[in-house]
Scaffold this motif. Structure first.
Motif, short mmCIF file in Angstrom:
data_model
loop_
_atom_site.label_atom_id
_atom_site.label_comp_id
_atom_site.label_asym_id
_atom_site.label_seq_id
_atom_site.Cartn_x
_atom_site.Cartn_y
_atom_site.Cartn_z
N ALA A 107 85.44 1.88 11.32
CA ALA A 107 84.49 1.85 11.29
C ALA A 107 83.16 1.93 11.75
CB ALA A 107 84.16 -0.57 11.33
N LEU A 108 82.62 2.96 10.53
CA LEU A 108 81.54 3.48 11.12
C LEU A 108 79.62 2.84 10.74
CD1 LEU A 108 82.51 6.97 10.49
CD2 LEU A 108 82.68 6.13 12.14
N PRO A 109 78.82 3.04 11.83
CA PRO A 109 77.89 2.66 10.91
C PRO A 109 77.51 3.22 9.94
CG PRO A 109 77.17 4.33 12.98
CD PRO A 109 78.56 4.27 12.29
N LYS A 110 76.22 2.75 9.29
CA LYS A 110 75.76 3.13 7.08
C LYS A 110 74.56 3.99 7.60
CE LYS A 110 77.02 -0.87 5.05
NZ LYS A 110 76.67 -2.49 4.29
N LYS A 111 74.69 4.96 7.23
CA LYS A 111 73.62 5.53 6.64
C LYS A 111 72.15 5.19 6.99
CE LYS A 111 76.44 9.85 5.19
NZ LYS A 111 76.62 10.51 3.87
N LYS A 112 71.34 5.48 7.61
CA LYS A 112 70.40 5.20 7.01
C LYS A 112 68.97 5.03 5.74
CE LYS A 112 69.01 3.72 11.83
NZ LYS A 112 67.87 4.05 13.40
N ARG A 113 68.60 4.70 4.88
CA ARG A 113 68.20 5.67 3.95
C ARG A 113 66.51 5.73 3.87
NH1 ARG A 113 66.68 1.66 -1.41
NH2 ARG A 113 65.52 3.36 -1.98
#
Length: 203
Positions: A107-113
């Motif tokens: 599980a990887l961190p979501k990309k920041k918008r």
């Protein structure tokens, strides 16, 4: 010959599995120093020196998904999602070579918008006037100021030069949006011309 090849492959696999992850990582980077770009190798070395220390002393055959998840979680606390994904990409690349049977499901961190700031028409005018005639004028023009601004500043009568430089790379949709932007900025230029003309007429 087939039996020899199978035995050799099994022995090679066993040897690779006995490596610690840190050793496998070093072998992986070293074997690609003459293939990958210096920038990529530099990034790999940075990851090797500064991150995922908890994985370095674990044997390749002993690594489990939870080890990788914990290592990634620790880095995610202090690093950007992009950097964490790059780290995981290197881990995955090493395991594909030295333990290809292991499928990762991290599980990887979501990309920041990214929140983009859009300057107002007045701010664009201020910027263009501020850089006119300075060494910053061309770099600013190349940052995305619409064609009509660039043509006026460059003294071009049409956009042929622009097309030769970059417009061929735009998609049809991008060209359509560029046209709309140009029409809007043509109005700004017209307003600016009227203002300048008005100022010149003053005694």
């Amino acid at each position: 010959m087939a039996a020899e090849w199978a035995a050799s492959k099994e022995q090679s696999s066993t040897t690779a599995g006995a490596l610690k992850f840190g050793e496998a990582l070093e072998d992986y980077i070293s074997s690609r120093e003459n293939i990958l770009s210096p920038c990529t190798i530099r990034d790999y070395r940075g990851i090797q020196r500064n991150y995922i220390p908890s994985l370095m002393d674990i044997k390749i055959d002993d690594i489990i998904q939870d080890d990788i998840q914990k290592a990634i979680n620790l880095e995610a606390v202090k690093l950007s999602p992009k950097t964490v994904r790059n780290i995981h990409g290197l881990i995955s690349a090493v395991l594909r070579v030295y333990r290809p049977s292991m499928a990762l499901n991290t599980a990887l961190p979501k990309k920041k918008r990214v929140e983009l700031y859009i300057p107002s028409d007045a701010e664009v005018k201020i910027l263009m006037n501020a850089v006119q005639g300075t060494e910053l004028e061309i770099p600013v023009l190349l940052l995305g100021i619409p064609d009509v601004y660039i043509m006026q500043r460059g003294g071009w009568g049409n956009d042929g030069t622009l097309k030769a430089v970059y417009r061929h790379a735009l998609s049809d949709k991008a060209q359509e949006m560029n046209k709309l932007a140009n029409e809007h900025f043509e109005d700004l230029l017209s307003d600016g011309s009227h203002e300048s003309s008005h100022k010149r007429k003053k005694p």
